[in-house]
Design an enzyme around this catalytic site. Sequence first.
Site, short mmCIF file in Angstrom:
data_model
loop_
_atom_site.label_atom_id
_atom_site.label_comp_id
_atom_site.label_asym_id
_atom_site.label_seq_id
_atom_site.Cartn_x
_atom_site.Cartn_y
_atom_site.Cartn_z
N CYS A 144 -5.51 -2.06 -35.34
CA CYS A 144 -4.21 -2.81 -34.78
C CYS A 144 -3.77 -1.95 -33.70
CB CYS A 144 -3.32 -2.78 -35.93
SG CYS A 144 -2.39 -1.36 -36.29
N ASP A 175 0.94 -6.77 -43.63
CA ASP A 175 0.06 -5.84 -43.29
C ASP A 175 -0.31 -5.81 -41.87
OD1 ASP A 175 -0.98 -3.26 -43.87
OD2 ASP A 175 -2.64 -3.78 -42.85
N ASN A 181 -5.74 2.77 -46.37
CA ASN A 181 -4.39 1.85 -46.19
C ASN A 181 -3.46 2.26 -47.39
OD1 ASN A 181 -2.38 -0.03 -46.26
ND2 ASN A 181 -3.23 -0.94 -44.56
N GLU A 215 -6.23 4.45 -40.43
CA GLU A 215 -6.53 5.06 -39.60
C GLU A 215 -5.52 6.17 -39.50
OE1 GLU A 215 -8.16 0.93 -38.00
OE2 GLU A 215 -6.37 1.75 -39.48
N HIS A 272 -1.46 2.85 -42.40
CA HIS A 272 -2.80 1.96 -42.26
C HIS A 272 -3.91 3.16 -42.37
CE1 HIS A 272 -1.51 -1.82 -39.63
NE2 HIS A 272 -0.72 -1.69 -40.94
N SER A 314 -11.35 -3.51 -37.34
CA SER A 314 -10.79 -3.05 -35.93
C SER A 314 -9.32 -2.65 -35.97
CB SER A 314 -10.95 -4.65 -35.18
OG SER A 314 -10.53 -4.49 -33.87
N CYS A 369 -2.31 1.74 -34.61
CA CYS A 369 -3.57 2.60 -34.78
C CYS A 369 -4.36 2.80 -33.51
CB CYS A 369 -4.64 2.10 -35.66
SG CYS A 369 -3.80 2.03 -37.47
#
Length: 146
Positions: A79, A142, A39, A52, A50, A77, A82
């Site tokens: 979002c 975020d 991130n 990912e 982020h 996990s 992503c």
Amino acid sequence: MDPFMRATVDEARTGLDEGGIPIGSVLVHDGKIIGRGHNRRVQQGSAILHGEMDALENAGRLPASVYAESVLYTTLSPCAMCSGAILLYGIPKVVIGENHTFMGEEQLLRDRGVEVVVLQDAECIALMREFIQAQPALWNEDIGEE
């Protein structure tokens, strides 16, 4: 810890050391990391980087066939944003470090045929809990909360 998840945690720690949010990710194809990231919203002043998204960006432009044979590892996990990228590029499997501190769009991914593996890794959980406690306003920014 599996070496790919270890790499995601290392990325998360790099992000934290840079003053950012400790979430890391790697994209793996054919047993090799082809993209890694963390991130960087704070560091880059970005609305979308982020972990990912950064890993996908750092992997560069790839043919659909590569995504279709890849696994995305992430410490947290994913979002909605992503998860949308995972679906857009047809990544068939996601390995998640933990979802105790944040539950992303795992059900959407499963509903669309993505294999979702959640490890509930103690190191990933502790990293996020400590960050959220220390920086609640930044964490809420975020994830799009006030």
